[in-house]
Design a protein around this motif. Structure first.
Motif, short mmCIF file in Angstrom:
data_model
loop_
_atom_site.label_atom_id
_atom_site.label_comp_id
_atom_site.label_asym_id
_atom_site.label_seq_id
_atom_site.Cartn_x
_atom_site.Cartn_y
_atom_site.Cartn_z
N GLY A 141 0.94 -1.12 0.19
CA GLY A 141 -0.11 -0.05 0.05
C GLY A 141 1.06 1.10 0.15
O GLY A 141 2.01 1.12 -0.22
N SER A 142 0.32 2.46 0.32
CA SER A 142 1.11 3.52 0.25
C SER A 142 1.67 3.91 1.50
O SER A 142 2.32 5.02 1.80
N PHE A 143 1.44 2.89 2.54
CA PHE A 143 2.06 3.10 3.88
C PHE A 143 3.67 2.84 3.85
O PHE A 143 4.28 1.88 2.99
N PRO A 144 4.45 3.39 5.16
CA PRO A 144 5.85 2.90 4.92
C PRO A 144 6.45 1.48 5.37
O PRO A 144 5.60 0.79 5.73
N SER A 145 7.57 1.32 5.04
CA SER A 145 7.93 -0.22 4.95
C SER A 145 7.99 -0.86 6.15
O SER A 145 8.06 -2.09 6.48
N THR A 146 7.91 -0.12 7.34
CA THR A 146 7.96 -0.41 8.86
C THR A 146 6.66 -0.90 9.13
O THR A 146 6.42 -1.46 10.43
N ILE A 147 5.36 -0.85 8.48
CA ILE A 147 4.29 -1.41 8.63
C ILE A 147 4.24 -2.88 8.88
O ILE A 147 4.79 -3.64 7.86
N ASN A 364 7.95 5.40 0.94
CA ASN A 364 7.40 6.09 2.01
C ASN A 364 7.04 7.67 1.74
O ASN A 364 6.85 8.42 2.03
N GLN A 365 6.71 7.80 0.18
CA GLN A 365 6.34 9.04 -0.38
C GLN A 365 5.11 9.59 0.35
O GLN A 365 5.15 10.86 0.21
N PHE A 366 4.20 8.71 0.84
CA PHE A 366 2.96 9.21 1.46
C PHE A 366 3.16 10.18 2.89
O PHE A 366 2.59 10.94 3.22
#
Ligand code: FAD
Length: 506
Positions: A141-147, A364-366
């Protein structure tokens, strides 16, 4: 039933902490106020409730023991993954916060079976990296990689990249129930009897209970691991971008492409939002100020109203033909192919689209955008006709309201556009007073109610309304069934009781 935060005596505190430390080791259970405060709902507007303990289990057995302890002492347990859905992880009645991020092993990447088995704490970045080595990918998704991957997949398919034809990416789950029972779902349920049985099928000959734990917010059981669909990176990827003058045209295009199985996924981005994404891609934060000056239904001359961005993947010959079909359909619907122009004119947006829909990378763009204010983004799922009407009415309604900041949207196909997801991306300023936030929240509520009543929409992801239980109460016999399941699986209501109130009512 908890009605106020648990009050533990110093003796009980000591006993529970000692036992927690025996279970998970002294370094993984704490009553340190500084650590506990970090789990108290720090980004929230409502008063905070600090948990009494934070514990990081390493295994299903640890969780079993912690649940037995919690039941014995009647202490609530709030499970937390990456903790990004704060209201749902708010330890409203104190007790134990169970942070599952230390359970972070990738247990299996089954290339032949096209699934991976991961623990709850495995992150998108971690799994994507591993899969890349075998030319595989997962839904991002548009969420960061640490999710946490499971943290996300355990919520309704509202993903900006969820596959158009597949409603969720979970094949099976391992869950610890409130009474300490460890259960595996789908084909894996037979593994205790037939050890050769694996995770390959989400169902078995019985009702599919896996879905009970999706959108349950940790109120029905604690998930320890899951088997997830993974996909091959095919020989060729295509992402022809189409520009349209209206949402109705873009939606018709999404419908035709997804129903002909030409896309893995397809999403439409309104002009203000792709302009903001372009800005984020180029500068990392903020938004282009002029985007906030126009009425969102009026497009400036220099850009299309809406872009439809598909994710296509397959053999080279098939991709060439698919791109030709996409061009023909775009033109038949009055649109135009905008791929090259998008690349030149909106490099920041292009970067996000390519990372996301073509290369399937975590981004991480969002995040820069999310730092700008308090998101109060109404989102709904409706059928293709209802959603077009919501877009038309909703933009005008919100533009006249206190919830007009960041007014734009994205929308994507679910289940070949039988359902369509629409999320308005409104914020309130971080400097807003509590009164202003209250007003904006009421506007959001009004929007949702109108979308349900007039356009047949339904809520999505933890939109339980006010007062607590208000939305479930609208679901008739379904509500009775769900409450009966909750009562039977968690009779003492120790699993996320704060959130249970919001979901099931008092
Ligand atoms: C910048 C940004 C972009 C985003 N873009 C998207 C997007 O494109 N698509 C999308 O789908 N989402 C998106 N999101 C939302 C994001 O997906 C969710 O915030 C996240 O995936 C939720 O996972 P989590 O681990 O943070 O959940 P948490 O907040 O930790 O938990 C969510 C719920 O699950 C419960 N829970 C936690 N662990 C367990 C467990 N072990 N067992 C049972 N229940 C448990 C919790 O109690 C809580 O109720 C975005 C978020 C951000 C910040």
């Amino acid at each position: 039933m908890f009605t106020r935060p648990v009050k533990l005596s110093a003796k009980q505190q000591g006993t529970i902490l000692r036992r927690l430390q025996q279970i998970v080791g002294p370094a993984n259970a704490t009553a340190n106020p500084a650590i506990r405060y970090g789990y108290s709902g720090t980004s929230m507007i409502i008063p905070k409730a600090v948990p009494d303990f934070v514990v990081m289990p390493r295994s299903a057995e640890d969780i079993q023991k912690i649940l037995v302890l919690a039941r014995r002492h009647k202490v609530p347990i709030t499970p937390v993954g990456s903790g990004s859905q704060e209201p749902s992880t708010y330890p409203f009645f104190g007790g134990i916060v169970l942070d599952t991020m230390a359970m972070n092993r990738i247990l299996e990447i089954n290339t032949n079976g096209a699934y991976a088995v991961v623990e709850m704490g495995v992150t998108f970045g971690q799994l994507a990296e591993e899969l890349k080595k075998a030319k595989l990918r997962l839904t991002v998704g548009s969420f960061p990689s640490t999710i946490s991957v499971l943290g996300n997949y355990l919520m309704t398919a509202a993903n900006t990249h969820r596959s158009s034809g597949i409603m969720d990416d979970i094949l099976g789950l391992e869950v610890v129930l409130a009474d300490g029972t460890v259960a595996q779902t789908g084909s894996k349920a037979f593994a205790g009897t037939y050890p050769k049985t694996e995770w390959h099928y989400p169902s078995n000959t019985f009702p599919n209970v896996k879905n009970l734990f999706i959108d349950a917010g940790g109120t029905l059981g604690i998930v320890t691991k899951g088997a997830l669909r993974i996909y091959q990176m095919n020989e060729a990827q295509a992402m022809p971008i189409s520009a349209f003058d209206s949402y109705r045209q873009a939606l018709e295009y999404m419908k035709r492409l997804s129903r002909a199985n030409l896309v893995q996924h397809i999403c439409a981005w309104h002009w203000i939002l792709y302009s903001i994404i372009d800005h984020l891609g180029q500068y990392g934060k903020g938004a282009p100020a002029d985007g906030l000056l126009y009425d969102p239904w009026e497009t400036p001359d220099d850009r299309p109203y809406i872009l439809a961005v598909p994710s296509m993947s397959g053999y080279r010959e098939v991709m060439e033909a698919s791109e030709r079909a996409a061009k023909r359909l775009t033109e038949e619907l009055g649109g135009r192919i905008y791929t090259d122009e998008c690349h030149e004119r909106w490099p920041g947006a292009w970067k996000f689209f390519a990372d996301h829909y073509r290369d399937h990378q975590v981004t991480n763009q969002f995040m820069g955008g999310f730092g700008e204010g308090l998101p109060l983004m109404p989102m709904v799922i409706a059928d293709p006709e209802g959603v077009v009407q919501i877009e038309h009415w909703g933009l005008r309604f919100l533009r006249r309201s206190s919830l007009k900041l960041g007014l734009s949207y994205y929308s994507h196909s679910l289940d070949q556009c039988r359902s369509v997801f629409l999320r308005m991306t409104t914020f309130v300023s971080p400097e807003s007073s509590p009164k202003e936030i209250e007003r904006a929240t009421a506007v959001r509520q009004k929007y949702m109610e109108h979308a349900y009543k007039r356009y047949g929409a339904i809520p999505v992801r933890y939109d339980y309304g006010h007062p607590p239980g208000a939305v479930l109460a609208k679901t008739g016999g379904h509500s009775r069934m769900l409450k009966a399941i909750k009562r039977s699986l968690d009779p003492e209501n120790i699993l996320n009781p704060g959130y249970s109130i919001s979901m099931y009512g008092r």
